[in-house]
Enzyme design. Structure first.
Site, PDB file in Angstrom:
ATOM      1  CB  SER A   1     -14.501  39.364 -26.397  1.00 50.65           C
ATOM      2  OG  SER A   1     -14.176  38.919 -25.183  1.00 50.65           O
TER       3      SER A   1
ATOM      4  CE1 TYR B   1      -9.568  45.309 -23.270  1.00 50.82           C
ATOM      5  CE2 TYR B   1      -8.250  43.170 -23.224  1.00 50.82           C
ATOM      6  CZ  TYR B   1      -8.946  44.187 -23.925  1.00 50.82           C
ATOM      7  OH  TYR B   1      -9.242  43.873 -25.212  1.00 50.82           O
TER       8      TYR B   1
ATOM      9  CE  LYS C   1     -12.476  43.867 -24.724  1.00 54.20           C
ATOM     10  NZ  LYS C   1     -13.228  44.504 -25.796  1.00 54.20           N
TER      11      LYS C   1
END
Length: 272
Positions: A145, A159, A163
């Site tokens: 992650s 993004y 994650k």
């Protein structure tokens, strides 16, 4: 780390960055390696670097070209890796992309592609490998992650979401694996000196640069060592460095103060 000797590790995104550094470190510990990535030329270069780290002539290094965002290709890549390297002891899903920018300036395609690679690319590989691990009653899943998977950062709407999704997946799968002898870890690396970070820096808004430049940048080899240490300790959350450790443990408690600090950095960047 003799525990990895003779074991088979599959690493997506293994042609560069954290994935490559992890593959090299595992090779230096006697493991067989299968790396998966999209670029044939980068795969061949990475193979040479991993081969150089081997400690035994019988160690195998396999390279497999595939885009893990494509479910059929991801599943086929895992099947080929198992065919070439044997039953997997370790799966590291390090394939990932990032494209920072202002939310309204990022196209829907960027959000879709980021989620496809970072989240679904990991999910597809886990689904393809987990049955073999359960069958052999041993194995370890490692999902990469980010610190941006613990707290949303300015400029990372695409993004961070991907994650965060990985974090939810790992936290939900963890209790299902209890008692199966298959372990799972999720890694929250800080900014790391990789080709991906170099690409991110090209599109970061000024506010994002002001926030991220205040943090230490790690080397991929140092992150790789933390990953393998966490695997050996069977740690669920692997947090390289003090900043990530505190953020992982206390992010809810410190969020108000952290938001104030990050907002201040962004405001200062806008005014300059």
């Amino acid at each position: 780390m003799k525990e990895f000797q003779g074991k088979h590790a599959i690493i997506t995104g293994g042609s560069s960055g954290i994935g490559l550094a992890t593959a090299q470190l595992l090779a230096s510990q006697g493991a067989h390696i299968s790396i998966v990535a999209r670029s044939p030329s980068k795969l061949e270069l990475a193979k040479t670097e991993i081969e150089a780290a081997k400690v035994r002539s019988e160690q195998r290094v396999n390279v497999i070209e595939a885009d893990v965002a494509d479910r059929d290709r991801a599943e086929a890549a895992m099947e080929k890796a198992i065919e070439l390297g044997g039953l997997p002891h370790l799966l590291v899903t390090s394939a990932g992309i990032a494209h920072p920018g202002y939310f309204l300036e990022l196209s829907p395609q960027i959000f879709e592609e980021t989620m496809a690679v970072n989240y679904f690319g990991s999910l597809y590989c886990v689904r393809a490998v987990l049955p073999a691990m359960l069958q052999q009653k041993t194995g370890h899943l490692v999902l990469i992650s980010s610190g941006a998977g613990l707290i949303g950062l300015y400029g990372y709407t695409a993004y961070s979401a991907s994650k965060f999704a990985l974090r939810g997946f790992a936290e939900s799968l963890r209790p299902e694996l209890k008692g199966t002898e298959v372990n799972i870890s999720i890694v929250y690396p800080p900014d790391t000196d990789t080709p991906q970070l170099a690409a991110e820096n090209k599109t970061k808004p000024p506010e994002t640069k002001a926030i991220t430049q205040s943090a230490e940048t790690w080397q991929p080899e140092d992150v790789a060592r933390e990953i393998l240490r966490g695997v050996l300790n069977k740690s669920f959350a692997i947090t390289p460095g003090l900043e990530m450790s505190l953020l992982q443990r206390l992010h809810s408690a410190i969020a108000p103060g952290l938001y104030w600090y990050l907002d201040r950095l962004a405001a200062n960047a806008r005014s300059n």
